[in-house]
Design an enzyme around this catalytic site. Structure first.
Site, PDB file in Angstrom:
ATOM      1  N   ASN A 148       0.836  -1.201   0.000  1.00 41.63           N
ATOM      2  CA  ASN A 148       0.000   0.000   0.000  1.00 41.63           C
ATOM      3  C   ASN A 148       0.867   1.245   0.000  1.00 41.63           C
ATOM      4  O   ASN A 148       2.042   1.202   0.384  1.00 41.63           O
ATOM      5  CB  ASN A 148      -0.915   0.017   1.230  1.00 41.63           C
ATOM      6  CG  ASN A 148      -0.141   0.207   2.525  1.00 41.63           C
ATOM      7  OD1 ASN A 148       0.468  -0.736   3.043  1.00 41.63           O
ATOM      8  ND2 ASN A 148      -0.165   1.405   3.061  1.00 41.63           N
ATOM      9  N   CYS A 149       0.290   2.351  -0.482  1.00 36.54           N
ATOM     10  CA  CYS A 149       0.871   3.668  -0.275  1.00 36.54           C
ATOM     11  C   CYS A 149      -0.084   4.406   0.661  1.00 36.54           C
ATOM     12  O   CYS A 149      -0.853   3.777   1.383  1.00 36.54           O
ATOM     13  CB  CYS A 149       1.082   4.394  -1.598  1.00 36.54           C
ATOM     14  SG  CYS A 149      -0.436   4.715  -2.523  1.00 36.54           S
ATOM     15  N   MET A 150      -0.062   5.726   0.675  1.00 33.88           N
ATOM     16  CA  MET A 150      -0.880   6.466   1.626  1.00 33.88           C
ATOM     17  C   MET A 150      -2.378   6.256   1.406  1.00 33.88           C
ATOM     18  O   MET A 150      -3.148   6.213   2.355  1.00 33.88           O
ATOM     19  CB  MET A 150      -0.561   7.963   1.537  1.00 33.88           C
ATOM     20  CG  MET A 150       0.817   8.318   2.057  1.00 33.88           C
ATOM     21  SD  MET A 150       0.981   8.036   3.829  1.00 33.88           S
ATOM     22  CE  MET A 150      -0.077   9.333   4.471  1.00 33.88           C
TER      23      MET A 150
END
Length: 474
Positions: free
Chosen positions: A28-30
């Site tokens: 995941n990213c933000m």
């Protein structure tokens, strides 16, 4: 309390991306759950219609499901737990998938290279935001209450305490970057951190600050640890490559004893002789380019106008090394507020669509659900749920962002450059207290607020005039 991602939703997503056997990686990213897939033809693009999903980005080897800040991390953790129970594939399936993966890498090399920056910097972003917010709030309080820098007492002590986190982060940031970068490039993190520390040490025995390395030249050759983040990224990449080559020929019994030792000796030699000077030149060139773009109103307009496109293609993380270079050269990140205008232009476009839509239409419901995150700097729900599916409003949103960038560029050109007090932070209205300039925090906040207002208004006007024709407003 944060709302959990339902297991039913994750199971549905897993089914629509081809099942557990089609998943190559989960991260995941933000704001996005990132699922690497073996075969993109098995992916159902209608994932975006699921309740709770704010958008979907498909590439040749990855599915990015937009959940929003906080939720993306929880979704990735829960998805990893689901995948932990996935059946083991046979050798024929694995071989076929490896072939598809190799082909995908060959066709999306640039995107995968830029994705490395997300791997390196995304874990650091919450720290950037927290330290930047604390510094911004402390600076704002000190400015409004006229607290002198050398004041004594409870309030000055509290303000200095709030500021210390930013100082600690940026003093030792290169070590964190070196660790993450070495891992991202396939090496051992601690080796990257040690090499990065060489850029942090001082090589002037007469200096009264910093950490003296114990020598001032490298076998008679001068040492100039310039380049900072740029040099560290190059050195971490070299360290990972060298480690891989050393490990290939190292006997297993000697691997733990000698692999890192040889890797560090070779990489440090390259760092002192080649990487530090090269990183310094690249750092100076990059800083010169973006500082001149930032002081050029039309350059600012182009940067702000194109940033939403960079977000759509997932390459916006590639700007983070530039942010860090600007922090080193200017003392603040002058590029970030310019790029933030892209999100403000999109807010204006969404408000125009809301105004033109029917009172009980699905479009109005979509805008209501995405506008608050948009105002607070989280743009993906508006991008993937409102403007991008209709295309014309996406273009007019970009034009609105360009107008905001032009405004900030004009103010800088007239003598008031400003920027973020951290390498990275929130955008939208949340970023107001993080703005700073040589003239103080309040003028910087006023310029940023003016840019947001211009982007809102222009995004609204452009969309009303040009973005609603032959567009589905239901």
């Amino acid at each position: 309390m944060a709302k959990e991602i339902s297991s039913e939703l994750l199971n549905t997503i897993l089914t629509r991306v081809g099942g557990p056997g089609n998943i190559a990686s989960c991260g995941n990213c933000m704001t996005r759950l990132r699922l690497g897939v073996h075969d993109s033809s098995l992916v159902d693009p209608n994932i975006k219609t699921l309740e709770g999903v704010k958008g979907v980005i498909l590439t040749s080897d990855q599915v990015q499901v937009v959940f929003g800040p906080g939720k993306a991390h929880r979704a990735a953790k829960a998805m990893s737990e689901l995948l932990g129970d996935a059946p083991v594939q046979d050798a024929a399936e694995i071989a076929a998938q490896n072939k598809r993966q190799l082909k995908a890498k060959q066709t999306s090399g640039v995107q995968q290279f830029l994705a490395k920056f997300a791997t390196i910097f995304t874990p650091l972003i919450p720290g950037f935001i927290a330290a930047g917010l604390l510094l911004g709030i402390a600076t704002l309080i000190a400015t409004v209450m006229h607290v002198p820098a050398d004041a004594q007492g409870t309030l000055p002590d509290a303000l200095n305490f709030m500021k210390v986190f930013s100082k600690g982060l940026f003093t030792f940031l290169v070590i964190l970057v070196g660790y993450n970068a070495a891992q991202a490039f396939g090496g051992t993190g601690v080796n990257g951190a040690i090499i990065a520390a060489l850029f942090l040490l001082g090589y002037n025995p007469a200096a009264t600050t910093g950490y003296y390395a114990g020598f001032h030249d490298f076998f008679g050759l001068p040492i100039d640890p310039r380049g900072n983040i740029i040099g560290v990224l190059i050195a971490a990449w070299a360290c990972a490559r060298i480690e891989g080559m050393v490990r290939r020929f190292m006997p297993d019994d000697l691997d733990m004893l000698l692999t890192s030792l040889i890797t560090l000796l070779i990489t440090a030699t390259l760092a002192y002789l080649i990487i530090m000077p090269l990183g310094g030149w690249l750092f100076e060139g990059m800083s010169w380019l973006f500082m001149h773009l930032n002081s050029n109103p039309f350059g600012c307009a182009v940067l702000a106008g194109l940033f939403l496109i960079a977000v759509v293609f997932g390459v916006h993380q590639g700007f983070i090394p530039v942010y860090l270079a600007l922090m080193d050269s200017q003392g603040f990140n002058s590029l970030f507020p310019i790029l933030s205008m892209a999100g403000a232009g999109q807010v204006g476009a969404a408000l125009a669509l809301y105004w033109r839509a029917q009172p009980h239409s699905a479009l109005r419901s979509q805008v209501r659900g995405a506008i608050i995150p948009g105002l607070l700097g989280v743009g993906e729900p508006l991008i993937y749920g409102v403007t991008l599916p209709r295309m014309k409003p996406f273009v007019t949103a970009c034009l609105g962002g360009a107008a905001g960038g032009l405004f900030i560029g004009l103010i800088a050109w007239w003598g008031l450059p400003m920027g973020l007090n951290s390498a990275f932070g929130p955008s939208g209205l949340v970023a107001l207290p993080l703005m700073t300039s040589a003239q103080g925090i309040l003028p910087a906040m006023a310029v940023y607020a003016g840019g947001i207002l211009v982007a809102w208004v222009c995004g609204f006007i452009f969309t009303t005039l040009f973005g609603c024709r032959n567009v589905n407003l239901d």
